[in-house]
Write a protein that holds these residues in place. Structure first.
Motif, PDB file in Angstrom:
ATOM      1  N   THR A 157       1.061  -1.028   0.321  1.00 53.91           N
ATOM      2  CA  THR A 157       0.247   0.189  -0.006  1.00 53.91           C
ATOM      3  C   THR A 157       0.685   0.524   0.103  1.00 53.91           C
ATOM      4  O   THR A 157       0.268   2.217  -0.503  1.00 53.91           O
ATOM      5  CB  THR A 157      -1.416  -0.241   1.330  1.00 53.91           C
ATOM      6  OG1 THR A 157      -2.146  -1.234   1.213  1.00 53.91           O
ATOM      7  CG2 THR A 157      -1.827   1.177   0.959  1.00 53.91           C
ATOM      8  N   ARG A 158       1.908   1.040   0.938  1.00 52.77           N
ATOM      9  CA  ARG A 158       2.759   2.328   0.926  1.00 52.77           C
ATOM     10  C   ARG A 158       3.638   2.110  -0.340  1.00 52.77           C
ATOM     11  O   ARG A 158       3.753   3.905  -0.164  1.00 52.77           O
ATOM     12  CB  ARG A 158       4.010   2.398   2.299  1.00 52.77           C
ATOM     13  CG  ARG A 158       4.383   3.646   2.598  1.00 52.77           C
ATOM     14  CD  ARG A 158       4.886   3.418   3.935  1.00 52.77           C
ATOM     15  NE  ARG A 158       4.281   2.067   5.162  1.00 52.77           N
ATOM     16  CZ  ARG A 158       5.203   1.959   6.375  1.00 52.77           C
ATOM     17  NH1 ARG A 158       6.212   2.107   6.056  1.00 52.77           N
ATOM     18  NH2 ARG A 158       4.500   1.553   7.000  1.00 52.77           N
ATOM     19  N   LEU A 160       2.396   2.591  -3.431  1.00 52.39           N
ATOM     20  CA  LEU A 160       1.650   2.577  -4.239  1.00 52.39           C
ATOM     21  C   LEU A 160       2.171   3.690  -3.785  1.00 52.39           C
ATOM     22  O   LEU A 160       1.384   4.483  -5.080  1.00 52.39           O
ATOM     23  CB  LEU A 160       0.339   1.432  -4.195  1.00 52.39           C
ATOM     24  CG  LEU A 160      -0.668   1.910  -5.126  1.00 52.39           C
ATOM     25  CD1 LEU A 160       0.007   1.761  -6.523  1.00 52.39           C
ATOM     26  CD2 LEU A 160      -1.698   1.009  -5.371  1.00 52.39           C
ATOM     27  N   ALA A 161       1.675   4.368  -2.894  1.00 52.44           N
ATOM     28  CA  ALA A 161       1.328   5.863  -2.778  1.00 52.44           C
ATOM     29  C   ALA A 161       2.338   6.863  -3.347  1.00 52.44           C
ATOM     30  O   ALA A 161       2.277   7.603  -3.726  1.00 52.44           O
ATOM     31  CB  ALA A 161       0.762   6.095  -0.880  1.00 52.44           C
TER      32      ALA A 161
ATOM     33  N   THR B 135      -3.398  11.900  -3.016  1.00 51.22           N
ATOM     34  CA  THR B 135      -2.522   9.629  -2.302  1.00 51.22           C
ATOM     35  C   THR B 135      -1.274   9.457  -0.964  1.00 51.22           C
ATOM     36  O   THR B 135      -1.576   9.010  -0.807  1.00 51.22           O
ATOM     37  CB  THR B 135      -1.186   9.764  -3.421  1.00 51.22           C
ATOM     38  OG1 THR B 135      -2.427   9.971  -4.883  1.00 51.22           O
ATOM     39  CG2 THR B 135      -0.693   8.353  -3.676  1.00 51.22           C
ATOM     40  N   LEU B 136      -1.430  11.318  -0.813  1.00 57.61           N
ATOM     41  CA  LEU B 136      -0.616  11.143   0.404  1.00 57.61           C
ATOM     42  C   LEU B 136      -1.200  10.871   1.778  1.00 57.61           C
ATOM     43  O   LEU B 136      -0.754  10.394   2.106  1.00 57.61           O
ATOM     44  CB  LEU B 136       0.222  13.330   0.563  1.00 57.61           C
ATOM     45  CG  LEU B 136       1.018  13.186   1.881  1.00 57.61           C
ATOM     46  CD1 LEU B 136       2.519  11.978   1.296  1.00 57.61           C
ATOM     47  CD2 LEU B 136       0.875  14.237   2.076  1.00 57.61           C
ATOM     48  N   PHE B 138      -3.277   7.834   2.283  1.00 60.31           N
ATOM     49  CA  PHE B 138      -2.386   7.158   1.882  1.00 60.31           C
ATOM     50  C   PHE B 138      -1.418   6.206   2.131  1.00 60.31           C
ATOM     51  O   PHE B 138      -0.792   5.268   3.118  1.00 60.31           O
ATOM     52  CB  PHE B 138      -3.681   6.232   0.812  1.00 60.31           C
ATOM     53  CG  PHE B 138      -4.572   6.187   0.301  1.00 60.31           C
ATOM     54  CD1 PHE B 138      -5.686   5.654   1.494  1.00 60.31           C
ATOM     55  CD2 PHE B 138      -5.790   7.233   0.049  1.00 60.31           C
ATOM     56  CE1 PHE B 138      -7.071   5.861   1.943  1.00 60.31           C
ATOM     57  CE2 PHE B 138      -6.751   6.951  -0.489  1.00 60.31           C
ATOM     58  CZ  PHE B 138      -7.595   6.424   0.741  1.00 60.31           C
ATOM     59  N   ASP B 139       0.019   6.804   2.800  1.00 55.53           N
ATOM     60  CA  ASP B 139       0.910   6.590   2.633  1.00 55.53           C
ATOM     61  C   ASP B 139       0.904   7.158   4.141  1.00 55.53           C
ATOM     62  O   ASP B 139       1.501   6.273   4.930  1.00 55.53           O
ATOM     63  CB  ASP B 139       2.072   8.666   2.463  1.00 55.53           C
ATOM     64  CG  ASP B 139       3.163   8.062   2.107  1.00 55.53           C
ATOM     65  OD1 ASP B 139       3.696   7.358   3.459  1.00 55.53           O
ATOM     66  OD2 ASP B 139       4.361   8.402   1.102  1.00 55.53           O
ATOM     67  N   THR B 142      -0.940   4.199   6.338  1.00 50.26           N
ATOM     68  CA  THR B 142       0.179   2.956   6.801  1.00 50.26           C
ATOM     69  C   THR B 142       1.212   2.944   7.649  1.00 50.26           C
ATOM     70  O   THR B 142       2.033   1.904   7.871  1.00 50.26           O
ATOM     71  CB  THR B 142       0.395   2.114   5.318  1.00 50.26           C
ATOM     72  OG1 THR B 142       1.541   3.149   4.540  1.00 50.26           O
ATOM     73  CG2 THR B 142      -0.302   2.311   4.092  1.00 50.26           C
ATOM     74  N   LEU B 154      -4.235  -1.259   8.787  1.00 54.47           N
ATOM     75  CA  LEU B 154      -4.942  -2.114   7.146  1.00 54.47           C
ATOM     76  C   LEU B 154      -6.259  -1.557   8.003  1.00 54.47           C
ATOM     77  O   LEU B 154      -6.877  -1.521   6.484  1.00 54.47           O
ATOM     78  CB  LEU B 154      -4.719  -3.322   6.811  1.00 54.47           C
ATOM     79  CG  LEU B 154      -3.882  -3.880   6.205  1.00 54.47           C
ATOM     80  CD1 LEU B 154      -3.716  -5.389   6.282  1.00 54.47           C
ATOM     81  CD2 LEU B 154      -3.348  -3.417   4.711  1.00 54.47           C
ATOM     82  N   THR B 157      -6.946   2.104   6.979  1.00 55.82           N
ATOM     83  CA  THR B 157      -6.328   2.179   5.699  1.00 55.82           C
ATOM     84  C   THR B 157      -8.120   1.852   4.874  1.00 55.82           C
ATOM     85  O   THR B 157      -7.896   3.043   3.700  1.00 55.82           O
ATOM     86  CB  THR B 157      -5.571   1.292   4.646  1.00 55.82           C
ATOM     87  OG1 THR B 157      -4.083   1.720   5.607  1.00 55.82           O
ATOM     88  CG2 THR B 157      -5.063   1.426   3.546  1.00 55.82           C
TER      89      THR B 157
END
Lengths: 312, 312
Positions: A157-158, A160-161, B135-136, B138-139, B142, B154, B157
């Protein structure tokens, strides 16, 4: 749960593998983009799911999912997890195409011979369809059937981000616009760095996803990282060469667009012969990176050749 | 690693807690939005990080991060994890404001008294800044310092993706546009469902985040889910009431905008008195949902009153 074969692959075998992954990806995306809400969702508005499906189904070679499936297959992990990672990656790719086509970005009316999202629907719908595909990617990549180990799913996930965000694809897109002089003075960009972000990051993610799914050793991870890096640059050089030497009919779009826009490309930077030499170097680098995997690396070797030699 | 106090909170105490969370969120976002690339990122282009910072720093009451911090504090979990979840949530909120303001959406020139992103920069930059903040998020969510247990991260997220995506906020936005007659016939929307998606989903996520971080029991999770649901609807009714009865100076924007747009709101649907009665009912529901937490629920009780009684 089967694993894809990873033995010697002729061009014909390779095309079969590519087609099989594309078909499986298509079926999976069709299921993930149903109009039925998932747990925690209220409902999926008809117009929005239609726009998301329009831009992500019936699409392309599915090269990015293929890289995830082929790299994961080297570690004998369940194919389903790689397909899920590939589907998430493809959602990001499709979102980026919708947003890149917008009037304020590249202002494209056609994509793969069909009206772009904002032409088929409208700008607001296109923006929201892109936003929603980007968001869905992060939903998909966290799911249980990606990998049994939660830590692996978090790493996926990370990564991908980071491949998609400011330091990856989105960052590459703004550098590309800056290179066209969109924000003031036109400054020729560092083409290698720009492509590494704009197109390279997602292609490399496909390869890295396999390593993460396979819980690869540090050395194996580094090998796939190096392969993905060479693959991404080879992909872009081939693209730049096609724009100069390609056949409009095979391309499905006019050639010479880069020159018309005065774009800095690998061809303008290295010259035609220089770009071709660099492409051959990259194929050798890709091969060398795969050496530790022996025959298991044959599918990815074929993938690099396929991308370098493609006519569209 | 301290935990926020969760005892009886007077209005003054409440405002202090709100301000403290806002300050901590600001500092955290400032750090997360540095121009230094993280691992896996190539570089952070200057113009893009500037636009991301412009729309996410110096911003608002930080109500969503506050909900995450206050709900997590009931479970005595480290404050840092709740702040991280709050920062991720705030990135989603800020991205949605940038995209909602775009010419093809609400076409707003001003936001909190300053030029909107596409006015300050340009449309392409605004779209990419929104994409990159999304997008950030989701970074951030995690990362290791959100929670020591990967499974919890998870769950956080995936819930965030569902709150933000087609079945949540983005879906609510397209329903809102549809309700304005943007895609053909104007059909009065189901206001409760629309707001539950457009504004409610993210507010509820704040509350749910606390339950997930606190590894709450099923019953506790359901309580916070019910509280978050009531909170979200109360927030929107108060907003609709302010648009009718509010003071333009306190609001920082003209009142009466909903009526000017012919929007269906809780006030047009329930009438002024009906909306006020519904708001009081929701406050009671929020209180009732918090009953199992006893005095630990006081901060969230105060938050619901704060939102219902706010003047801007």
């Amino acid at each position: 749960m089967t694993t894809a074969p990873a033995s010697t692959a002729s061009t014909q075998d390779f095309n079969k593998l590519l087609d099989a992954t594309a078909a499986d990806t298509e079926a999976l995306l069709d299921r993930l983009l149903s109009d039925k809400p998932e747990q925690g969702e209220i409902l999926r508005p008809k117009r929005l799911i239609e726009a998301m499906r329009y831009s992500s189904l019936n699409g392309g070679k599915r090269l990015r999912p293929f890289l995830a499936v082929a790299s994961a297959a080297m570690f004998d992990v369940p194919r389903q997890g790689a397909l899920m990672a590939g589907a998430a990656l493809e959602c990001i790719h499709c979102y980026s195409l919708i947003h890149d086509d917008l009037p304020s970005m590249d202002n494209s009316d056609l994509r793969r011979g069909r009206p772009t999202s904002h032409k088929k629907f409208d700008e607001a719908t296109a923006i929201l369809a892109g936003d929603s595909l980007l968001t869905l990617a992060f939903d998909i990549i966290t799911r249980d059937d990606v990998h049994r180990d939660p830590t692996v799913r978090l790493l996926l996930t990370r990564a991908l981000a980071r491949a998609a965000g400011i330091g990856g694809m989105a960052g590459g897109q703004i550098m590309d616009l800056a290179g066209e002089g969109r924000f003031g003075d036109k400054e020729p960009p560092d083409v290698a760095k720009l492509q590494q972000m704009k197109t390279g990051a997602l292609l490399k993610y496909g390869c890295i996803a396999g390593a993460l799914l396979g819980q690869a050793s540090k050395e194996q991870y580094a090998s796939l990282d190096a392969y993905g890096h060479a693959f991404g640059e080879a992909f872009q050089i081939a693209d730049d060469l096609l724009d100069v030497e390609g056949d409009a009919a095979a391309l499905g779009k006019p050639a010479g667009q880069d020159a018309a826009l005065g774009k800095t490309t690998f061809v303008t930077q290295l010259g035609l012969d220089g770009a071709k030499r660099r492409l051959q170097d990259l194929l050798k680098q890709a091969d060398a990176a795969l050496a530790p995997f022996g025959a298991k690396g044959d599918v990815l070797r074929a993938a690099a050749r396929f991308v370098a030699e493609r006519q569209n």
